[in-house]
Design an enzyme around this catalytic site. Structure first.
Site, PDB file in Angstrom:
ATOM      1  N   GLY A 110       0.761  -1.244   0.000  1.00 58.88           N
ATOM      2  CA  GLY A 110       0.000   0.000   0.000  1.00 58.88           C
ATOM      3  C   GLY A 110       0.791   1.293   0.000  1.00 58.88           C
ATOM      4  CG  ASP A 122      -1.721   1.823   2.915  1.00 62.90           C
ATOM      5  OD1 ASP A 122      -1.556   1.499   4.107  1.00 62.90           O
ATOM      6  OD2 ASP A 122      -2.314   1.093   2.099  1.00 62.90           O
ATOM      7  CG  ASP A 133      -8.728   0.937   9.492  1.00 69.44           C
ATOM      8  OD1 ASP A 133      -9.466   1.885   9.230  1.00 69.44           O
ATOM      9  OD2 ASP A 133      -9.153  -0.225   9.644  1.00 69.44           O
ATOM     10  CE  LYS A 161     -10.763   4.465   6.557  1.00 64.51           C
ATOM     11  NZ  LYS A 161     -11.262   3.125   6.171  1.00 64.51           N
ATOM     12  CG  PHE A 182     -12.678   0.445   1.731  1.00 56.64           C
ATOM     13  CD1 PHE A 182     -11.875  -0.207   2.655  1.00 56.64           C
ATOM     14  CD2 PHE A 182     -12.414   0.284   0.384  1.00 56.64           C
ATOM     15  CE1 PHE A 182     -10.836  -1.025   2.240  1.00 56.64           C
ATOM     16  CE2 PHE A 182     -11.371  -0.532  -0.042  1.00 56.64           C
ATOM     17  CZ  PHE A 182     -10.582  -1.177   0.887  1.00 56.64           C
ATOM     18  CB  VAL A 183     -10.244   5.849   0.804  1.00 54.45           C
ATOM     19  CG1 VAL A 183     -11.287   6.761   1.423  1.00 54.45           C
ATOM     20  CG2 VAL A 183      -9.150   5.530   1.812  1.00 54.45           C
ATOM     21  CG  ASP A 227      -5.673  -3.288  -2.312  1.00 56.06           C
ATOM     22  OD1 ASP A 227      -5.339  -2.865  -1.184  1.00 56.06           O
ATOM     23  OD2 ASP A 227      -6.042  -4.458  -2.514  1.00 56.06           O
ATOM     24  NE  ARG A 275      -1.941  -2.822  -4.351  1.00 57.02           N
ATOM     25  CZ  ARG A 275      -2.155  -3.015  -3.056  1.00 57.02           C
ATOM     26  NH1 ARG A 275      -2.120  -2.003  -2.233  1.00 57.02           N
ATOM     27  NH2 ARG A 275      -2.400  -4.217  -2.579  1.00 57.02           N
TER      28      ARG A 275
END
Ligand code: XMP
Length: 183
Positions: free
Chosen positions: A45, A101, A104, A132, A153-154, A160, A166
């Site tokens: 990521g 990346d 979370d 987040k 969700f991004v 991805d 990506r």
């Protein structure tokens, strides 16, 4: 098939991303104040973010990679496994800047940081492109972060969905019907 059509809305466009990376690069340069360090990019990521970020940092640094897999389906992550680490001489006694990346729940970064410390890193700092905070389970605060994101969700800019998206140059949210599609 054109990937852009699957995006419902763009959260951060190319200009905003470029400006944010400039700001992060400046703060990381100041954070190390001339001390040697190694950027450790968590694959896959963070590869897009890390490669843009290091090119904006005007001081000597080294680059290493680390692999993490979480065997989840779609947007839910499963059990974590570190698939590969930098060599021992790239960790032991080194100042490491762990680059990911997105932060979370915090489980990935915490797990990886503990492993690097266990293997003898002198210091482990963290830098994430997206944060987040509303989803945090493990108490971890990054030393540097690009953008805060809501609980959506991004994808894009390295992130991805089922291995795709990506290569989008921006960060966006997927259309609901794309998320609901059978794999
Ligand atoms: P944790 O929960 O361990 O998660 O902090 C970090 C990893 O979870 C993935 N992740 C996402 N991937 N869009 C993605 O493409 C998202 O919105 C998202 N949220 C979490 C990602 O692999 C990250 O490294």
């Amino acid at each position: 098939m054109n990937l852009h059509g699957d995006i419902e809305r763009i959260l951060f466009d190319e200009t905003e991303i470029r400006d944010t990376i400039d700001r992060l690069a400046e703060s990381i340069t100041a954070m190390y104040g001339g001390i040697d360090f190694t950027v450790v990019s968590v694959l896959k990521g963070s590869c897009v973010f890390a490669s843009d970020l290091i090119r904006r940092i005007p001081v000597p640094l080294e680059l290493a990679f680390l692999g993490v897999s979480s065997y989840g389906q779609g947007t839910e992550s499963g059990p974590l496994e570190i698939t590969f680490l930098p060599g021992g001489n790239e960790i032991e006694g080194r100042n490491l800047l762990l680059v990911d990346d997105i932060l979370d729940t915090g489980r990935t970064l915490q797990r990886v940081r503990t492993e690097l410390e266990r293997r003898g890193a002198r210091d482990v700092k963290t830098c994430v492109f997206l944060d987040k905070p509303s989803r945090r389970v493990v108490p971890i605060t990054p030393d540097a972060r690009g953008f805060e994101v809501e609980d959506t969700f991004v994808v894009g800019y390295g992130l991805d969905f089922r291995g795709r998206y990506r290569n989008l140059p921006y960060v966006g949210a997927l259309r609901a019907e794309v998320l609901a599609r059978q794999p």
